[in-house]
Design an enzyme around this catalytic site. Structure first.
Site, PDB file in Angstrom:
ATOM      1  N   GLU A  34     -15.143  12.222   8.438  1.00 44.25           N
ATOM      2  CA  GLU A  34     -15.466  10.790   8.574  1.00 44.25           C
ATOM      3  C   GLU A  34     -16.457  10.625   9.714  1.00 44.25           C
ATOM      4  OE1 GLU A  34     -16.383   7.275   8.447  1.00 44.25           O
ATOM      5  OE2 GLU A  34     -14.897   7.802   6.906  1.00 44.25           O
ATOM      6  N   GLY A  39     -10.779   4.125   7.313  1.00 45.78           N
ATOM      7  CA  GLY A  39     -10.311   2.988   6.535  1.00 45.78           C
ATOM      8  C   GLY A  39     -11.344   2.394   5.622  1.00 45.78           C
ATOM      9  N   GLY A  40     -12.611   2.720   5.832  1.00 48.66           N
ATOM     10  CA  GLY A  40     -13.660   2.253   4.934  1.00 48.66           C
ATOM     11  C   GLY A  40     -13.954   0.771   5.047  1.00 48.66           C
ATOM     12  N   THR A  41     -14.679   0.277   4.061  1.00 51.30           N
ATOM     13  CA  THR A  41     -15.126  -1.117   4.058  1.00 51.30           C
ATOM     14  C   THR A  41     -13.959  -2.081   4.103  1.00 51.30           C
ATOM     15  OG1 THR A  41     -17.158  -0.579   2.856  1.00 51.30           O
ATOM     16  CG2 THR A  41     -16.395  -2.853   2.747  1.00 51.30           C
ATOM     17  N   CYS A  42     -12.951  -1.863   3.288  1.00 53.71           N
ATOM     18  CA  CYS A  42     -11.834  -2.803   3.183  1.00 53.71           C
ATOM     19  C   CYS A  42     -11.198  -3.067   4.538  1.00 53.71           C
ATOM     20  CB  CYS A  42     -10.792  -2.264   2.208  1.00 53.71           C
ATOM     21  SG  CYS A  42      -9.317  -3.308   2.072  1.00 53.71           S
ATOM     22  N   HIS A 442      10.582 -21.496 -12.213  1.00 56.02           N
ATOM     23  CA  HIS A 442      10.066 -22.841 -11.959  1.00 56.02           C
ATOM     24  C   HIS A 442      10.435 -23.242 -10.527  1.00 56.02           C
ATOM     25  CE1 HIS A 442       9.132 -27.095 -12.575  1.00 56.02           C
ATOM     26  NE2 HIS A 442      10.283 -27.346 -11.939  1.00 56.02           N
TER      27      HIS A 442
END
Length: 459
Positions: A34, A39-42, A442
């Protein structure tokens, strides 16, 4: 460090870490590389920080509507942007730390912090060292695209979805270039924070990939909150201004200009594949830089796969994670899972949100199938009425012959959650009759799904 591994994963986004976990658990010696943020973009610039900001913006919006619910608040609602941003950054930092800690503690995994570049199909150079493996998995994600066909971008200080997260003060006037998913979320968010906002979109309508009724309703929602929408902006250009920037939106009329304090470019994404040395490995990319993969996510080079945003087969966290699932199942479990079996689904996280699955109405009509359709306004959904949030609608289209659902959209309160009832039915390959006889809770938005399919009529 031994330089030979059983597998190498490039990138610690949504697909890379869980794949490393499956590979190491199977007994493989794995390296994960890395170069920036785990963790990347998210985790870092996408889902987690932006949805945290969306939540803050919704609280501000609800506070301004307090009187509608009989709640009395004294004084104006104001925004402390540094505190808002600090909250989003905390969410990101916690998640990123969890990913990094998980990987650092993973048995049989070597974590390398650096930039990986191919030297050959089975060899990478990282921090001057060569590492090799017979299996290499690329999970490098993407970034904001800076348009080359909009003159003047190099002459102004523009924002992207990454840099906007570092703002310390509210923009006086935010011009959002691009009326699609990222642009719409930021436009509504900053309007609710208190900025003047203008959306500039080249197409004739917002989120043009959606059906016209979705686009029209989204525009109505935006304009109802005081956002200016400028569509058909066929000639967008920029120039410096003492107050920030001039956004030119019409080549034929000099007075069609917007003076903005800040400009956000939200005109699409591009893959992070241009500096990996893919050409030295012989890995093929398309005209936009996306790595070309087959239905099982393998590249044209044996032993190399591509996952997530960089392969052009999905632009979402959930599709990236599913890429991991497909590769792991095929490689380790003897399965034959394919991308083409994935039913497309996603959400637009405006307020109210849009939940989408399967085909749009236009796509269903183009299929040539005999269709059944049903549509219900949120004004006829009790839960929406009770909450005082009746904008939008829910609709579904089905195959009249097989009675399978082809697609659905819920634009309204809880639409991003309620759509999963339809997603599950489609993944289970069930008919509309099964859904019609379900007994839902409901009062909820989801309880109207059986009613919705019960009202299906021939198109």
């Amino acid at each position: 460090m031994s330089n030979a591994f059983d597998a190498i994963v490039i990138g610690a986004g949504q697909a890379g870490p869980p794949l490393a976990g499956r590979l190491t658990a199977s007994g493989m010696k794995v390296a994960l590389v890395e170069r920036h943020l785990f963790g990347g973009t998210c985790v870092n610039t996408g889902c987690m920080p932006t949805k945290t900001l969306v939540a803050s913006a919704r609280v501000a919006h609800q506070a301004r509507r307090a009187a509608d619910y009989g709640v009395v608040l004294n004084g104006d609602v104001s925004i402390d942007l540094p505190r808002v941003m600090a909250r989003a950054h905390k969410v990101t930092e916690t998640s990123r730390g969890n990913v990094e800690g998980w990987l650092d503690g993973m048995e049989h995994l070597t974590v390398l912090r650096g930039h990986a570049r191919f030297e050959s199909p089975d060899t990478l150079r990282v921090n001057g060292e060569l590492i090799t493996a017979p299996r290499i998995f690329i999970n490098v994600g993407g970034r904001a695209r800076v348009p080359e066909d909009m003159p003047g971008t190099g002459d102004i200080n523009y924002l992207t979805n990454t840099s906007i997260l570092q703002l310390a003060a509210l923009p006086r006037h935010l011009a959002v270039i691009g009326g699609s998913y990222i642009g719409l979320e930021y436009a509504q968010m900053f309007r609710r924070f208190g900025s003047n906002v203008t959306i500039v979109e080249r197409q004739s309508r917002l989120i043009a990939r959606e059906d016209e009724d979705v686009s029209e309703t989204i525009q109505s929602i935006m304009e109802g909150e005081g956002i200016t929408v400028r569509t058909n902006a066929e000639c967008i250009a920029f120039a410096p201004h003492t107050e920030g920037a001039v956004v030119k939106v019409d080549c034929t009329s000099g007075d069609r200009e917007i003076v903005a304090s800040h400009v956000l470019l939200a005109v699409g994404r591009r893959p992070n594949t241009d500096d990996l040395g893919l050409e030295r490995a012989g890995v093929r990319t398309d005209a936009h830089g996306y790595i070309v993969v087959d239905d099982m996510l393998a590249t044209n080079v044996p032993g190399i796969w591509a996952m997530g945003d960089c392969n052009g087969r999905g632009a979402f966290t959930h599709t990236a994670y599913n890429d991991f699932e497909i590769i792991a199942a095929n490689l380790l479990d003897g399965a034959k899972r394919r991308v083409s079996a994935r039913i497309p689904c996603y959400a637009l996280f405006t307020d109210p949100p849009l939940g989408r699955v399967g085909l749009t109405d236009a796509q269903a009509r183009a299929s040539g199938k005999r269709l059944l359709v049903s549509k219900r306004p949120m004004t006829r959904v009790g839960r929406a009425v009770e909450r005082g949030e009746t904008q939008g609608f829910m609709k579904v289209v089905a195959d009249a012959d097989t009675r399978r659902i082809l697609g659905a959209a819920i634009l309204g309160v809880s639409g991003d959650e309620a759509i999963h009832g339809v997603i599950d039915m489609m993944n289970a390959d069930q008919t509309v009759d099964t859904l019609e006889w379900a007994v839902p809770i409901h009062p909820t938005v989801s309880e109207l799904l059986p009613t919705l399919v019960g009202d299906l009529k021939p198109l």
